[in-house]
Write a protein that holds these residues in place. Structure first.
Motif, PDB file in Angstrom:
ATOM      1  N   ILE A  82       0.844  -1.203   0.000  1.00 20.66           N
ATOM      2  CA  ILE A  82       0.000   0.000   0.000  1.00 20.66           C
ATOM      3  C   ILE A  82       0.876   1.249   0.000  1.00 20.66           C
ATOM      4  CG2 ILE A  82      -1.754   1.316   1.266  1.00 20.66           C
ATOM      5  CD1 ILE A  82      -2.967  -1.296   2.201  1.00 20.66           C
ATOM      6  N   ASN A  83       0.599   2.124  -0.968  1.00 20.08           N
ATOM      7  CA  ASN A  83       1.330   3.384  -1.088  1.00 20.08           C
ATOM      8  C   ASN A  83       0.821   4.407  -0.082  1.00 20.08           C
ATOM      9  OD1 ASN A  83       2.857   2.494  -3.360  1.00 20.08           O
ATOM     10  ND2 ASN A  83       1.047   2.844  -4.642  1.00 20.08           N
ATOM     11  N   CYS A  84       1.751   5.113   0.540  1.00 18.67           N
ATOM     12  CA  CYS A  84       1.396   6.082   1.582  1.00 18.67           C
ATOM     13  C   CYS A  84       2.132   7.397   1.363  1.00 18.67           C
ATOM     14  CB  CYS A  84       1.846   5.565   2.954  1.00 18.67           C
ATOM     15  SG  CYS A  84       1.150   3.985   3.434  1.00 18.67           S
ATOM     16  N   LEU A  85       1.476   8.483   1.740  1.00 23.88           N
ATOM     17  CA  LEU A  85       2.142   9.785   1.832  1.00 23.88           C
ATOM     18  C   LEU A  85       2.136  10.203   3.298  1.00 23.88           C
ATOM     19  CD1 LEU A  85       0.355  11.676  -1.115  1.00 23.88           C
ATOM     20  CD2 LEU A  85       2.499  10.373  -1.202  1.00 23.88           C
ATOM     21  N   LEU A  86       3.216  10.800   3.747  1.00 24.10           N
ATOM     22  CA  LEU A  86       3.236  11.370   5.096  1.00 24.10           C
ATOM     23  C   LEU A  86       2.654  12.777   5.005  1.00 24.10           C
ATOM     24  CD1 LEU A  86       6.809  10.228   6.203  1.00 24.10           C
ATOM     25  CD2 LEU A  86       4.608   9.152   6.765  1.00 24.10           C
ATOM     26  N   GLN A  87       1.716  13.070   5.911  1.00 24.42           N
ATOM     27  CA  GLN A  87       1.086  14.392   5.873  1.00 24.42           C
ATOM     28  C   GLN A  87       1.872  15.366   6.730  1.00 24.42           C
ATOM     29  OE1 GLN A  87      -3.114  14.585   6.737  1.00 24.42           O
ATOM     30  NE2 GLN A  87      -3.158  16.819   6.574  1.00 24.42           N
ATOM     31  N   ALA A  88       2.342  16.433   6.083  1.00 24.63           N
ATOM     32  CA  ALA A  88       3.097  17.469   6.780  1.00 24.63           C
ATOM     33  C   ALA A  88       2.159  18.599   7.167  1.00 24.63           C
ATOM     34  CB  ALA A  88       4.192  18.006   5.873  1.00 24.63           C
ATOM     35  N   LYS A  89       2.393  19.162   8.341  1.00 27.97           N
ATOM     36  CA  LYS A  89       1.613  20.322   8.757  1.00 27.97           C
ATOM     37  C   LYS A  89       2.375  21.566   8.333  1.00 27.97           C
ATOM     38  CE  LYS A  89      -0.713  22.308  12.785  1.00 27.97           C
ATOM     39  NZ  LYS A  89      -0.363  23.713  12.523  1.00 27.97           N
ATOM     40  N   ILE A  90       1.871  22.226   7.289  1.00 26.69           N
ATOM     41  CA  ILE A  90       2.550  23.431   6.809  1.00 26.69           C
ATOM     42  C   ILE A  90       1.735  24.684   7.103  1.00 26.69           C
ATOM     43  CG2 ILE A  90       3.981  22.358   5.028  1.00 26.69           C
ATOM     44  CD1 ILE A  90       1.802  23.032   2.986  1.00 26.69           C
ATOM     45  N   ALA A  91       0.447  24.512   7.440  1.00 23.88           N
ATOM     46  CA  ALA A  91      -0.421  25.665   7.707  1.00 23.88           C
ATOM     47  C   ALA A  91      -0.197  26.195   9.114  1.00 23.88           C
ATOM     48  CB  ALA A  91      -1.875  25.260   7.527  1.00 23.88           C
ATOM     49  N   GLN A  92      -0.487  27.474   9.275  1.00 24.91           N
ATOM     50  CA  GLN A  92      -0.382  28.097  10.604  1.00 24.91           C
ATOM     51  C   GLN A  92      -1.512  27.656  11.522  1.00 24.91           C
ATOM     52  OE1 GLN A  92       2.292  30.238  10.997  1.00 24.91           O
ATOM     53  NE2 GLN A  92       2.784  29.705   8.885  1.00 24.91           N
ATOM     54  N   GLU A  93      -2.617  27.220  10.903  1.00 29.60           N
ATOM     55  CA  GLU A  93      -3.826  26.961  11.691  1.00 29.60           C
ATOM     56  C   GLU A  93      -3.668  25.770  12.622  1.00 29.60           C
ATOM     57  OE1 GLU A  93      -6.435  26.312   8.413  1.00 29.60           O
ATOM     58  OE2 GLU A  93      -5.837  28.234   7.582  1.00 29.60           O
ATOM     59  N   GLU A  94      -4.246  25.881  13.809  1.00 28.06           N
ATOM     60  CA  GLU A  94      -4.229  24.808  14.795  1.00 28.06           C
ATOM     61  C   GLU A  94      -5.022  23.600  14.318  1.00 28.06           C
ATOM     62  OE1 GLU A  94      -2.648  24.264  17.667  1.00 28.06           O
ATOM     63  OE2 GLU A  94      -1.531  26.035  17.022  1.00 28.06           O
ATOM     64  N   THR A  95      -6.062  23.878  13.503  1.00 24.95           N
ATOM     65  CA  THR A  95      -7.020  22.832  13.172  1.00 24.95           C
ATOM     66  C   THR A  95      -6.474  21.786  12.204  1.00 24.95           C
ATOM     67  OG1 THR A  95      -7.827  24.286  11.451  1.00 24.95           O
ATOM     68  CG2 THR A  95      -9.047  24.295  13.497  1.00 24.95           C
ATOM     69  N   LYS A  96      -5.443  22.108  11.486  1.00 25.11           N
ATOM     70  CA  LYS A  96      -4.972  21.171  10.464  1.00 25.11           C
ATOM     71  C   LYS A  96      -4.118  20.050  11.078  1.00 25.11           C
ATOM     72  CE  LYS A  96      -6.575  23.288   6.701  1.00 25.11           C
ATOM     73  NZ  LYS A  96      -6.250  24.552   6.063  1.00 25.11           N
ATOM     74  N   PHE A  97      -4.307  18.852  10.561  1.00 28.61           N
ATOM     75  CA  PHE A  97      -3.536  17.700  11.026  1.00 28.61           C
ATOM     76  C   PHE A  97      -2.174  17.682  10.339  1.00 28.61           C
ATOM     77  CE2 PHE A  97      -7.966  16.207  11.438  1.00 28.61           C
ATOM     78  CZ  PHE A  97      -7.946  15.867  12.776  1.00 28.61           C
ATOM     79  N   GLY A  98      -1.328  16.829  10.832  1.00 27.34           N
ATOM     80  CA  GLY A  98      -0.075  16.597  10.127  1.00 27.34           C
ATOM     81  C   GLY A  98       1.135  16.634  11.035  1.00 27.34           C
ATOM     82  N   LEU A  99       2.244  16.234  10.456  1.00 26.36           N
ATOM     83  CA  LEU A  99       3.504  16.095  11.173  1.00 26.36           C
ATOM     84  C   LEU A  99       4.395  17.302  10.926  1.00 26.36           C
ATOM     85  CD1 LEU A  99       3.991  12.522   9.757  1.00 26.36           C
ATOM     86  CD2 LEU A  99       3.776  12.963  12.209  1.00 26.36           C
ATOM     87  N   SER A 100       5.205  17.644  11.940  1.00 21.39           N
ATOM     88  CA  SER A 100       6.248  18.647  11.704  1.00 21.39           C
ATOM     89  C   SER A 100       7.355  17.996  10.860  1.00 21.39           C
ATOM     90  CB  SER A 100       6.822  19.118  13.034  1.00 21.39           C
ATOM     91  OG  SER A 100       7.523  18.048  13.640  1.00 21.39           O
TER      92      SER A 100
END
Ligand SMILES: *Cc1c(COP(=O)(O)O)cnc(C)c1O
Length: 227
Positions: free
Chosen positions: A110-128
């Protein structure tokens, strides 16, 4: 007569270069809308709820490639493991372990992408970026032989400030390029940078996105009160 969805799809595709893949985001939309886009040639669709994607997968043509673009819940991975083409929103090592476990059961990778948190908003998910580095440096990662990490996904801030949006997207592209040239693992192959939605995909493409996730510009606005 050409349907509105087919027309919208045509207009959107005209604005996307050939090297950029289009995911038509069909979340909340009925199967007949997906079929209209399918009949106009679209084969890749994105959903953000596992149950909804599973039932659409069951009912619709089997050559559709389904992408999970929503926030990932670990206990739901098993339901999509038989067929999902790409999971965009992976945000922990534990979820990679679970995806690998479920992929083994179906003898798939299964192909996966890692989700990065690039937005300033608190509400968005993702990794630093640090958290992404630590996942890619995890000594056990190469043991997860039934996953392939094919790149990164990111969402920009919801703002009219195009300078800020551009900075956010371009920072992810720079990070993507660094990883692409430095990570050497059998199950990591950085090819895909998933950035851009209806409102900001042109900026994302100008920053180097090669996969855009477009919903409302194709299917019209979503109505969340009726399902
Ligand atoms: C809903 C959604 C999209 C599509 O949004 P539009 O603005 O309708 O194009 C793209 N990406 C993610 C992660 C989404 O949840």
């Amino acid at each position: 007569m050409t349907s509105t969805i087919a027309k919208n799809l045509f207009l959107v595709k005209k604005t996307i270069p050939n090297h950029v893949t289009l995911v038509a985001v069909s979340k909340t939309k009925p199967e007949k809308d997906i079929l209209e886009a399918y009949q106009a040639g679209q084969r890749i669709f994105g959903e953000n709820k596992v149950q909804e994607m599973v039932s659409k997968h069951q009912n619709l043509p089997k050559d559709i490639q389904w992408h999970m673009i929503g926030h990932l819940q670990r206990n739901k991975i098993k339901y999509m493991a038989p067929f999902v083409q790409l999971i965009h929103g992976v945000d922990s090592y534990k979820k990679l372990v679970e995806i690998n476990k479920q992929a083994i059961k179906h003898n798939r990778t299964i192909n996966c992408l890692l989700q990065a948190k690039i937005a300033q908003e608190e509400t968005k998910f993702g990794l630093s970026f640090e958290e992404i580095n630590s996942i890619l440096n995890n000594a056990d990662l190469s043991e997860l032989k039934n996953i392939k990490i094919t790149g990164l996904m990111g969402m920009a801030s919801f703002t009219d400030n195009t300078t800020q949006i551009k900075e956010e997207f371009c920072s992810l592209k720079t990070f993507f390029d660094t990883l692409k040239s430095s990570v050497r693992l059998n199950n990591v192959n950085f090819t895909t940078l998933s950035m851009g939605m209806s409102g900001d995909y042109s900026i994302a493409i100008s920053c180097g996105s090669n996969l855009v996730r477009i919903g409302s510009a194709i299917f019209g606005n979503r109505n969340y009160s009726v399902k």
